[in-house]
Design an enzyme around this catalytic site. Sequence first.
Site, mmCIF file in Angstrom:
data_model
loop_
_atom_site.group_PDB
_atom_site.id
_atom_site.type_symbol
_atom_site.label_atom_id
_atom_site.label_comp_id
_atom_site.label_asym_id
_atom_site.label_seq_id
_atom_site.Cartn_x
_atom_site.Cartn_y
_atom_site.Cartn_z
ATOM 1 N N HIS A 8 0.835 -1.203 0.000
ATOM 2 C CA HIS A 8 0.000 0.000 0.000
ATOM 3 C C HIS A 8 0.870 1.252 0.000
ATOM 4 C CE1 HIS A 8 -3.047 -2.750 1.970
ATOM 5 N NE2 HIS A 8 -3.737 -2.214 0.992
ATOM 6 N N ASN A 9 2.176 1.058 0.105
ATOM 7 C CA ASN A 9 3.102 2.182 0.256
ATOM 8 C C ASN A 9 3.269 2.910 -1.089
ATOM 9 O OD1 ASN A 9 5.443 3.752 0.358
ATOM 10 N ND2 ASN A 9 6.353 2.474 1.963
ATOM 11 N N GLU A 39 -0.434 -7.750 7.867
ATOM 12 C CA GLU A 39 0.441 -7.616 9.040
ATOM 13 C C GLU A 39 1.822 -8.204 8.793
ATOM 14 O OE1 GLU A 39 -0.207 -7.627 13.285
ATOM 15 O OE2 GLU A 39 -2.188 -8.414 12.734
ATOM 16 N N ASP A 68 10.185 -6.292 1.084
ATOM 17 C CA ASP A 68 10.351 -5.794 2.442
ATOM 18 C C ASP A 68 11.779 -5.277 2.525
ATOM 19 O OD1 ASP A 68 9.084 -5.175 4.842
ATOM 20 O OD2 ASP A 68 10.172 -6.738 5.877
ATOM 21 N N TYR A 150 14.997 6.809 6.267
ATOM 22 C CA TYR A 150 16.349 7.123 6.732
ATOM 23 C C TYR A 150 17.200 7.809 5.654
ATOM 24 C CZ TYR A 150 15.081 3.856 10.486
ATOM 25 O OH TYR A 150 14.458 3.232 11.540
ATOM 26 N N ASP A 151 16.611 8.172 4.522
ATOM 27 C CA ASP A 151 17.384 8.771 3.426
ATOM 28 C C ASP A 151 18.244 9.971 3.845
ATOM 29 O OD1 ASP A 151 16.663 6.933 1.534
ATOM 30 O OD2 ASP A 151 15.114 8.164 0.602
ATOM 31 N N LYS A 171 19.207 8.112 -6.796
ATOM 32 C CA LYS A 171 18.833 7.028 -5.867
ATOM 33 C C LYS A 171 18.244 5.845 -6.643
ATOM 34 C CE LYS A 171 16.013 5.650 -1.983
ATOM 35 N NZ LYS A 171 14.857 5.846 -1.148
#
Length: 191
Positions: A8-9, A39, A68, A150-151, A171
């Site tokens: 969903h990101n 989950e 992931d 954390y970029d 990137k």
Amino acid sequence: MKIIFATHNQNKVKELHRLLPDPYELLSLNDIGCLPEIEETGKTLEENAKLKADYVRYKYGLDCFSDDSGLEVDALNGAPGVYSARYAGKEKNNDANIQKIWKSLKGVPDTAACFRSVFYVHLRGKTYSLEGRVAGKIVFEKRGFGGFGYDPIFIPNGHKKTFAELGDEIKNKISHRAIATKQLIELFNSI
Ligand code: IMP
């Protein structure tokens, strides 16, 4: 060719969209009507990637892939790793996560780290696990405004700027997901 990316990101969907060549049309979980969050209960990136792709494969009967990813810091024995999003708590707060990295690394001279991305693929009755990795180091100030997570505190090896300063174009050529995506395209092309 339509490909379902089990996420969903929207940051990741956008990033992958740019990385995939034209013939591939990327569909997200929203696009196939899968609205609940899957989950992430795995203890490794591999386990989480597998459980997201398996969910879509078995619930919808569709070929798909999932990713992931996380930041692994050598001096922290690979933490935050699979817990990168919720390193400082389940609120998944980026600023708090970065503060916790700095606190954990206080006084540590070697801040070597890497981003790692694991893809799990269901394709024509077979499964595949792919991995991309980019090594670098953590810096103790936020630099740049691009990217996410954390970029702003990660400088990839061979560069002087953080991922957030380098911007999407660079990137997307060198990132952990870019490397895993190249393998994904090779896999699609080989079948
Ligand atoms: P997930 O793969 O969405 O579970 O990502 C876990 C977390 O790892 C993210 O929320 C970020 O904190 C971190 N992460 C993964 N990839 C990146 C990246 O490309 N840049 C910065 N942080 C990342």
